[in-house]
Design an enzyme around this catalytic site. Structure first.
Site, PDB file in Angstrom:
ATOM      1  N   CYS A  98       0.883  -1.162   0.000  1.00  0.00           N
ATOM      2  CA  CYS A  98       0.000   0.000   0.000  1.00  0.00           C
ATOM      3  C   CYS A  98       0.919   1.209   0.000  1.00  0.00           C
ATOM      4  O   CYS A  98       1.530   1.511   1.025  1.00  0.00           O
ATOM      5  CB  CYS A  98      -0.920  -0.005   1.223  1.00  0.00           C
ATOM      6  SG  CYS A  98      -1.841   1.534   1.403  1.00  0.00           S
ATOM      7  N   CYS A 101      -0.586   4.379   2.289  1.00  0.00           N
ATOM      8  CA  CYS A 101      -0.665   4.313   3.759  1.00  0.00           C
ATOM      9  C   CYS A 101      -0.234   2.911   4.184  1.00  0.00           C
ATOM     10  O   CYS A 101       0.953   2.613   4.120  1.00  0.00           O
ATOM     11  CB  CYS A 101      -2.058   4.689   4.276  1.00  0.00           C
ATOM     12  SG  CYS A 101      -3.447   3.994   3.372  1.00  0.00           S
ATOM     13  N   SER A 102      -1.159   2.049   4.575  1.00  0.00           N
ATOM     14  CA  SER A 102      -0.763   0.698   4.983  1.00  0.00           C
ATOM     15  C   SER A 102      -1.967  -0.215   5.016  1.00  0.00           C
ATOM     16  O   SER A 102      -2.123  -0.999   5.939  1.00  0.00           O
ATOM     17  CB  SER A 102      -0.094   0.745   6.355  1.00  0.00           C
ATOM     18  OG  SER A 102      -0.978   1.388   7.246  1.00  0.00           O
ATOM     19  N   CYS A 103      -2.834  -0.125   4.004  1.00  0.00           N
ATOM     20  CA  CYS A 103      -4.010  -0.994   3.916  1.00  0.00           C
ATOM     21  C   CYS A 103      -3.546  -2.446   3.962  1.00  0.00           C
ATOM     22  O   CYS A 103      -2.675  -2.843   3.204  1.00  0.00           O
ATOM     23  CB  CYS A 103      -4.755  -0.747   2.611  1.00  0.00           C
ATOM     24  SG  CYS A 103      -5.338   0.948   2.448  1.00  0.00           S
TER      25      CYS A 103
END
Lengths: 197, 93, 106
Positions: A98, A101-103
């Site tokens: 991702c 962000c950090s999905c």
């Protein structure tokens, strides 16, 4: 108001106090939520992978509708982002990142690991996936197709790795024990049993 | 009606972040680049509105595939797939 | 247009896919478990979302508003708690004045 310079732990404590005093979110609710969140771990995803390796119908369901497959093994998916499953095959590998962000597929893998959230992983994987995989010692054959999936919006993606050689008669439990967190994001591939000579 | 798999698309070469506060889910590295629809993933409330607590109409979300070397000349992957909302896509082009 | 020219012209800091200057950064594959602080911030965000007070998109917008140098310096959940606080203040869920006063107390 500049919140950037304040101490993080202090900011959390004050915000939590203010919300609790107003009856908006209680400390008990936060504690309960922490406990629930801690329960999700890569073991859940590994169980799904092992089941898919043994049962063609489950594999088909998992690839078509990851959320339905997760629900069918008792993982609560209601109200969560849909789970998409990327099916590795011999000669075709997937890796998830991702960049924004950090999905992360938290329902089936738990909290995202440190590396998944790092600048290096987010910046490099879309451009140099083979170089990133090499950080784990993962070297794919040159003719294996590498598909990078940048998880930018509403789905959460996990990789269904290929089943290692030499595991034909293995139970679901034993297969699940082979599957690691990184295998289901695609930075590593499951290792089969050591070959005894 | 949603775009069928294989539809050639171009991501808009638009940079709203240069004009003011926004929240967008289309990475910089695909703006203005050509790709191909893999499939329609469903319709989801527009995050560009959700981020500002505005009413968020649903938009079609697509998996779009790009050739990595079209994005980065030194790319080491063979395929790059990204979720992109319909309002960022130009068909044909 | 090559990747170098598209890199940094209008790009927002958090939008870091493929950016040239990070290409030689090593990835640290160690797990680094979460701290109590991390888990608490995570749970707080979930509760705020469950109560309809703040969406995940608002969280992200708040994180993206953090200046680049601070974004890099702060830990992952340190960025979250700043976004949460700023969002709750902006939406009037908690009072800015009150938060300011409590932060100033020693």
């Amino acid at each position: 108001m500049n919140l950037v310079q304040v101490d993080s732990a202090r900011l959390l404590a004050i915000v939590t106090d203010m919300l609790a005093e107003q009856g908006i979110v209680s400390r008990a609710e936060i504690a309960e939520r922490m406990e629930i969140t801690d329960r999700a771990s890569p073991e859940l995803g590994a169980r799904m992978v092992a089941k898919a390796w043994r049962e063609p119908e489950f594999r088909a369901l998992m690839v078509a509708d990851g959320s339905a497959a997760a629900e069918s093994v008792g993982i609560r998916m209601r109200g969560l982002p849909p789970l998409g499953v990327l099916e590795n095959r011999p000669g075709h590998h997937h890796v998830v990142v991702c960049t924004l962000c950090s999905c992360y597929p938290r329902a089936v893998l738990g909290y995202p690991p440190f590396w998944f959230k790092s600048t290096a992983y987010r910046a490099r994987t879309v451009r140099d996936p083979r170089g990133v995989l090499a950080e784990w010692g993962t070297a794919l054959p040159a003719d294996t197709k590498v598909t990078v999936v940048d998880s930018t919006a509403d789905y959460r993606w996990m990789v269904l790795p290929t089943r290692p050689e030499g595991t034909q008669d293995w139970s679901e439990e034993d297969l699940a024990a082979l599957v690691r967190e990184g295998d289901m994001i695609g930075v590593t591939v499951p290792r089969g049993p050591a070959i005894s000579c | 009606m949603s775009l069928p798999p294989g539809t050639p698309v171009r991501v808009k070469d638009d940079w709203p972040e240069a004009r003011g506060p926004v929240h967008i889910r289309t990475p910089h590295y695909v703006r203005g680049r050509r790709g191909e629809v893999v499939r329609h993933l469903g319709d989801f409330p527009n995050p560009e509105d959700l981020a500002f607590a505005r009413p968020a109409p649903e938009r079609a979300l697509y998996h779009v595939a790009f050739r990595p070397t079209d994005l980065f000349p030194d790319a080491t992957g063979d395929d790059l797939v990204i979720e992109i909302f319909e309002h960022w896509l130009e068909v044909g082009a | 247009m090559d990747a170098e020219t598209s890199d940094d012209e209008h790009r927002a800091h958090h939008d870091m896919g493929g950016v040239s200057r990070y290409q030689c950064l090593p990835v640290d594959p160690e797990p680094h478990g979460l701290t109590e602080f991390d888990r608490e911030v995570d749970a707080l965000r979930q509760m705020l979302s469950a109560k309809g007070l703040m969406s995940v998109d608002e969280l992200r917008r708040g994180i993206e508003a953090i200046p680049a140098g601070d974004y890099d310096r702060l830990g992952y959940y340190e960025r979250w708690i700043r976004s949460i606080a700023a969002t709750l203040v902006r939406k009037g869920v908690i009072e800015q004045r009150e938060l300011k006063d409590r932060l100033a107390e020693r």
